[in-house]
Design an enzyme around this catalytic site. Structure first.
Site, PDB file in Angstrom:
ATOM      1  N   HIS A 130       0.832  -1.203   0.000  1.00  0.00           N
ATOM      2  CA  HIS A 130       0.000   0.000   0.000  1.00  0.00           C
ATOM      3  C   HIS A 130       0.867   1.252   0.000  1.00  0.00           C
ATOM      4  O   HIS A 130       1.592   1.523   0.958  1.00  0.00           O
ATOM      5  CB  HIS A 130      -0.893  -0.017   1.237  1.00  0.00           C
ATOM      6  N   GLY A 131       0.794   2.036  -1.076  1.00  0.00           N
ATOM      7  CA  GLY A 131       1.497   3.311  -1.125  1.00  0.00           C
ATOM      8  C   GLY A 131       0.781   4.368  -0.309  1.00  0.00           C
ATOM      9  O   GLY A 131      -0.306   4.140   0.232  1.00  0.00           O
TER      10      GLY A 131
END
Length: 334
Positions: A130-131
């Site tokens: 997850h950025g």
């Protein structure tokens, strides 16, 4: 003393060269006071660069709301057809997917490596890093819909469902917030499902070192075991260089743990090169435990990071990758 004089002379030469160049340009273009314009432009750049860095991330949110407005218009235009068609939203999904795919290509030169690992039909659980803003997953969903004709369900954090105006967007693109039984049901129905075990905590607290922040989460592994489906690991190169979060500071960590809401500011929106890599599927194994499968999946995502990501990430290098061609071997690229 001589060295100081030499250094001073070099500085004078540099200034003289710049002054000379400005005078040449003034004569060439017939413009007076070009040096004043140049200094003023530098001043504006110095003043507005910090503001621009803070505004760019919200451009993505602006695009999301444009998508929502389009969906509302589409819904009202087709209000009579809704009673007679089960595929009302296919046209909207196709349109939105095309728009986001175009944005991905223009702004990030976006690529997906290993799309052939996504089954043409049947279930699979996609586990991804997850950025700070998961814009790579929006692009990935668009690619899947365009090239596979499939909708990928996704588990979203509960706070996303509380954002004003987002309910229609989440419904149309099949986002859910769990629970585990619902995830198993979706997979057993033959659909694709994506989960980021790190979720918002990983979005806020990971950084350019790309450390995986999953804690002891293993619910996703139990979902895969209960549904008897393979897990496909996924990672997007340079996603942390596109957007950066200040959530790793002590204050914003405390605020998130206290209120479970991402208060941390972000900056970025840089047009860095984004490449999504899909790892080899981890097949269903009835003998494996949820703890073992979770660790195996984490190792698979970490292997993708180690192979494809420069550590620590560098924004300038990620920007320059837009102008470099990487050789692609034994993988289908979209």
């Amino acid at each position: 003393m001589t060295n100081k004089n030499q250094s001073f002379g070099v500085g004078q030469d540099s200034m003289s060269s710049m002054t000379c160049l400005i005078h040449v340009l003034e004569a060439w273009f017939g413009v007076e006071h070009l040096e004043d314009y140049w200094n003023f432009a530098n001043y504006l750049l110095w003043v507005f660069t910090p503001l621009l860095l803070l505004i760019l991330p919200y451009f993505t949110i602006f695009l999301l709301y444009l998508t929502i407005i389009f969906l509302h218009i589409y819904k009202r235009k087709n209000v009579l057809k809704e009673a007679y068609s089960h595929n009302l939203w296919d046209g909207a999904r196709k349109t939105v997917a095309t728009l986001w795919d175009g944005h991905a290509a223009v702004w990030h030169g976006y690529e997906v490596h290993g799309m052939e690992k996504i089954p043409e039909e049947g279930p699979a659980l996609i586990i991804f890093y997850h950025g700070a803003i998961p814009i790579d997953f929006y692009y990935f969903m668009a690619k899947i819909f365009i090239h596979k004709g499939r909708t990928c369900r996704v588990v979203a954090d509960h706070f996303v469902f509380k954002i004003p105006g987002f309910s229609l967007l989440l419904d149309v693109f099949c986002a859910i917030h769990g629970p585990r039984e619902k995830c198993v049901e979706i997979l057993q129905s033959g659909h694709l499902l994506a989960i980021s075990p790190g979720g918002v905590r990983e979005a806020l607290m990971s950084d350019e070192t790309y450390n995986i922040v999953w804690g002891n989460r293993k619910g996703f592994a139990q979902v895969a075991i209960d549904a008897k489906v393979p897990i496909i690991p996924m990672f997007t190169q340079n996603i942390r260089e596109g957007f950066r979060s200040l959530g790793g500071t002590r204050l914003f960590r405390w605020l998130y743990e206290k209120f479970r809401y991402p208060f941390a500011p972000m900056y970025g929106g840089f047009p860095v090169k984004l490449r999504t890599y899909l790892g080899d599927p981890i097949p269903y194994d009835p003998k494996i435990t949820a703890e073992e499968l979770a660790e195996k999946t984490k190792d698979a995502v970490q292997a993708l990071i180690d192979k494809h990501q420069r550590i620590p990430g560098n924004i300038m290098s990620a920007l320059l990758e837009r102008f470099r061609n990487k050789q692609k071997i034994n993988q289908k690229t979209l």
